[in-house]
Design an enzyme around this catalytic site. Structure first.
Site, mmCIF file in Angstrom:
data_model
loop_
_atom_site.group_PDB
_atom_site.id
_atom_site.type_symbol
_atom_site.label_atom_id
_atom_site.label_comp_id
_atom_site.label_asym_id
_atom_site.label_seq_id
_atom_site.Cartn_x
_atom_site.Cartn_y
_atom_site.Cartn_z
ATOM 1 N N ARG A 30 54.077 75.306 26.669
ATOM 2 C CA ARG A 30 53.841 74.062 27.429
ATOM 3 C C ARG A 30 53.852 74.325 28.945
ATOM 4 O O ARG A 30 54.357 73.523 29.735
ATOM 5 C CB ARG A 30 54.865 72.982 27.063
ATOM 6 C CG ARG A 30 54.755 72.477 25.649
ATOM 7 C CD ARG A 30 55.789 71.412 25.355
ATOM 8 N NE ARG A 30 57.135 71.962 25.395
ATOM 9 C CZ ARG A 30 58.241 71.230 25.444
ATOM 10 N NH1 ARG A 30 58.166 69.923 25.457
ATOM 11 N NH2 ARG A 30 59.431 71.804 25.481
ATOM 12 N N ASN A 55 44.598 62.057 17.413
ATOM 13 C CA ASN A 55 45.714 61.517 18.184
ATOM 14 C C ASN A 55 45.647 61.960 19.645
ATOM 15 O O ASN A 55 46.611 61.803 20.387
ATOM 16 C CB ASN A 55 47.049 61.950 17.567
ATOM 17 C CG ASN A 55 48.231 61.280 18.243
ATOM 18 O OD1 ASN A 55 48.148 60.147 18.694
ATOM 19 N ND2 ASN A 55 49.353 61.984 18.330
ATOM 20 N N GLU A 98 43.287 55.032 14.200
ATOM 21 C CA GLU A 98 42.697 56.354 14.402
ATOM 22 C C GLU A 98 42.378 57.051 13.086
ATOM 23 O O GLU A 98 41.623 58.018 13.064
ATOM 24 C CB GLU A 98 43.588 57.233 15.262
ATOM 25 C CG GLU A 98 44.784 57.821 14.556
ATOM 26 C CD GLU A 98 45.686 58.572 15.514
ATOM 27 O OE1 GLU A 98 46.110 59.671 15.151
ATOM 28 O OE2 GLU A 98 45.963 58.051 16.594
ATOM 29 N N HIS A 121 52.898 54.045 30.516
ATOM 30 C CA HIS A 121 52.451 55.409 30.800
ATOM 31 C C HIS A 121 52.203 55.645 32.280
ATOM 32 O O HIS A 121 51.826 56.736 32.676
ATOM 33 C CB HIS A 121 51.190 55.723 29.994
ATOM 34 C CG HIS A 121 51.447 55.782 28.523
ATOM 35 N ND1 HIS A 121 51.264 54.700 27.699
ATOM 36 C CD2 HIS A 121 51.921 56.779 27.732
ATOM 37 C CE1 HIS A 121 51.588 55.033 26.458
ATOM 38 N NE2 HIS A 121 51.987 56.290 26.449
#
Length: 771
Positions: free
Chosen positions: A16, A121, A621, A710
């Site tokens: 990451r 996703n 989705e 967000h």
């Protein structure tokens, strides 16, 4: 010789690295120069990992989102961010998340809308159009990355989103309506910019450009089909441009195959990962037989969306005759970008060795691709040992006794229609629930999670590695729950939650408590921006050995006189946000999950929890990309939710939550869930969802999200009030709840308390207005 290439590589990094760099930049710990340097280092590392391929993708790396990158390449940037002072990077992050590090904390810019990338996703930033939209090429990012790759000696294949898919993904803003034809009217001004970009590539000596047009696997009306012909005829007018490889993925071309055959491009890529399906094989055969003999056919034969090993021997049985027919016109690749899978299985130390032998992450998928290429070009003997090991792994999974549980299969077989029905209709249930809960008009609540602080993460990590005892861990989590309850009471929220301090992820946490799941340490997949998830792996039949959330929620309930809401993840989301076994229908696995969640719901009710929220943000989705296949999916998905929720008494209020998808066109199925209350994202889209209620009388209660969690921006009371007033024009006040868009785990406490304080104040204003 068959050619090997890749459509895209995971950009977040095996550890990451991109996430850490971005968050350091946003917090002011590093500057833009350092962020850029770390990005260059990471993408060059990824190119080196793909250097055995004949063509390496360039331009798939992004600091936030590839669609947002394309908007900046095309000069289609929201005016509200370009009018502010600052660099292009400042504008980029303002569009992505509402703020750049250069902005003051009280500076508010609405972030662009975010929604799901087809049926995955992954979230993309929606392009914004109006009837005056103009495009202007800004190729700097792409050209710089091409030069970087060329300097490393790599055969470079730039990756861009095609003009039709780009238009299809976008929306007209400012509450104006725009139909398909109005979108397509923008094509006239868009195509010259694409042609300029292709010319820039040609001047760099680029031979091939990958143009992603995944909408070719959806249902296209005549106007869009004609637009494809117009667009690619325009782009093929110059002989000086590079070869164009149109890439499609996530499904079959079906009726669009005739359109694809006519396009004046030099190659087509199609998703052939479901090669065992007879219809997929027929489509490939048709394209091979009818496509001009001087053009490339690229087959996506390694599934880019799951983590199961490919059956290489079976693939070769199918591919060898195709290779004999096409020779060097055959290109092989993963079915889609590997953005959707973790980077490297070799980083995993704790996965059971048997299960690990069945898996392949991004780097392993490229090795599978190389093996297939070597077998086709040099004969199977050149990779005989690898093929033998692959067969052993495939046979091991097929024959494993750990995959099947007869008790689970019997429980699924015993499901009947009554198990999905409540005792009474909503109107009758609602009266009983209002008497029991005694909530005010416009009741306030949250979606469930509260900030996951560094201290919480450190405590959980210490417990996992054995540095903290079970008793000390539980004590620490209870202290966090107590803090969360106290904060909510101070804020005067009406329905409280325990905050989910003990949960690492809304899917992974539940999967860890269920049989049939496996988990990774480093299996990170990008969801959006710096947000990563570690999808658990469903390898076998699902069962719940013991209660999961009852003790934590009961403890929180003991701390307050206010209603406490139990928080669960629904079966459809557990399915869609996991890597799912591919040896049985997804609907069967979903029913197994529903039975497990149903047991948890009933145990919460028995413990005195009168409100239970079963989150289903992934409901939409999972829709097939073609509308004529929707109803089959919706039928079993809705039934699975109802099975999980509807064993409770009338007085128990069932909530569900959905976010960041387009729900207007499945509103009937959402109503069919029969949840007493649904909370749903609407703030980034300025309550656009509520237009669905102009022609649909939604029967139950609803909480349209009133602020965007967000973004770090703090919502104003007036903005929240305005959004709720819009909602009350379509939904009666006695059925409206007040809540954020989504959970609060990614925000800090200062942002959360300030935002929720304003949200509660807005609810009070509305109550006064009603009175």
């Amino acid at each position: 010789m068959a050619q090997l290439h890749n459509l895209g590589f995971p950009r977040i990094g095996a550890n990451r690295e991109l996430k850490l760099a971005l968050e350091s930049y946003w917090s002011g710990q590093i500057d833009a120069q350092s962020l850029t340097a770390q990005a260059i280092e990471l993408r060059q590392k990824h190119w080196q990992q793909q250097s055995n391929l004949d063509w390496v993708p360039v331009g798939d790396f992004s600091l936030y989102d590839q669609v947002l990158d394309m908007s900046f390449t095309l000069g289609n940037i929201p005016a509200r961010v370009t009018q502010l002072e600052g660099s292009e990077l400042d504008s980029y992050f303002r569009a992505a998340r509402g703020r750049s590090p250069a902005d003051q904390k009280d500076h508010v810019v609405p972030a662009a809308e975010m929604t799901k990338w087809f049926d995955t996703n992954y979230h993309y930033i929606v392009p914004e159009f109006d009837n005056e939209t103009e495009f202007k090429l800004n190729p700097t990012r792409l050209i710089a990355q091409c030069r970087e790759a060329q300097q490393l000696g790599l055969k470079t294949k730039p990756v861009i989103i095609g003009p039709l898919t780009y238009l299809w993904l976008g929306k007209l803003k400012q509450n104006q309506s725009i139909n398909d034809q109005e979108k397509l009217n923008l094509l006239h001004n868009l195509l010259p910019v694409y042609q300029q970009l292709l010319t820039e590539f040609a001047e760099l000596g680029i031979d091939w450009v990958q143009i992603d047009e995944p909408i070719l696997v959806t249902e296209l009306n005549k106007a869009w089909q004609e637009a494809f012909k117009t667009a690619y005829q325009h782009l093929s007018n110059s002989s000086r441009l590079p070869n164009l490889l149109i890439t499609t993925y996530f499904g079959r071309l079906k009726e669009n195959i005739e359109l694809v055959k006519q396009l004046p491009v030099q190659g087509i890529h199609l998703d052939a990962s479901n090669f065992k399906c007879e219809t997929t094989r027929h489509e490939v055969s048709e394209l091979i037989n009818d496509f001009p003999k001087n053009k490339v056919i690229s087959l996506g034969i390694i599934n880019g969306r799951n983590i199961w090993k490919s059956d290489l021997n079976q693939l070769l049985d199918w591919l060898e005759p195709i290779h004999s027919q096409l020779s060097d016109r055959l290109w092989l690749a993963p079915s889609c970008s590997l953005l959707h899978v973790p980077v490297d299985l070799n980083n995993e130390q704790n996965i059971d060795s048997e299960i690990s032998s069945w898996l392949a992450f991004a780097k392993q998928k490229l090795l599978e691709l190389e093996t297939l290429g070597s077998a086709l070009n040099n004969g199977r003997d050149s990779v005989a040992e690898i093929l033998a090991n692959n067969k052993e792994a495939i046979d091991s999974r097929n024959l494993s006794q750990r995959v099947h549980n007869e008790a689970v299969k019997k429980a699924v077989a015993a499901i009947n229609s009554d198990m999905g029905q409540r005792d009474s209709h909503y109107q009758e249930r609602a009266q009983n629930q209002r008497k029991k809960l005694n909530l005010p008009k416009f009741p306030t609540t949250t979606i469930g999670s509260f900030p996951q602080t560094q201290e919480i993460r450190r405590t959980r990590r210490q417990f996992k590695i054995g540095e903290l005892s079970q008793d000390d861990y539980q004590l620490a989590m209870k202290q966090e729950i107590k803090r969360c309850v106290q904060e909510q009471e101070l804020l005067e929220l009406d329905v409280l939650v325990h905050g989910e301090a003990e949960r690492n992820d809304m899917v992974e946490y539940f999967g860890e408590q269920l049989n049939g799941y496996a988990f990774t340490q480093f299996g990170w997949v990008q969801s959006y921006g710096s947000r990563c998830v570690k999808p658990p792996i469903i390898f076998g039949d699902i069962s719940r050995p013991k209660p999961i959330t009852v003790d934590w929620t009961s403890y929180a309930k003991s701390l307050t006189d206010k209603p406490m809401k139990g928080m669960l993840t629904g079966p459809v989301t557990m399915l869609n946000w996991s890597f799912v076994r591919d040896d049985q229908p997804r609907s069967e696995t979903c029913l197994q999950l529903a039975l497990a969640i149903r047991q948890e719901v009933l145990d919460l009710e028995s413990a005195g929890i009168n409100i239970v929220q079963i989150d289903e943000p992934a409901l939409r989705e999972g829709l097939p990309l073609r509308k004529n296949e929707w109803q089959t999916y919706l039928d079993w998905a809705v039934n699975a939710f109802r099975l999980s929720a509807n064993g409770v008494q009338d007085e128990t209020q069932i909530h569900t939550h959905m976010c960041y998808s387009e729900f207007n066109d499945i509103i009937q199925s959402i109503a069919d869930l029969d949840a007493d209350v649904i909370t749903i994202e609407t703030s980034r889209s300025d309550m656009e969802l509520l237009t669905a209620f102009e022609n649909f009388n939604y029967p139950n209660e609803i909480g349209p999200g009133v602020y965007d969690i967000h973004s770090p921006n703090i919502p104003f009371v007036s903005d929240i009030t305005s959004l709720l007033e819009k909602a009350s024009e379509r939904i009666s006040a006695d059925r409206l709840w007040v809540n954020p868009d989504c959970g609060l785990k990614t925000r800090n406490w200062q942002e959360v308390t300030s935002s929720l304080k304003n949200m509660v104040s807005a609810a009070k204003v509305l109550r006064e207005n009603i009175n």
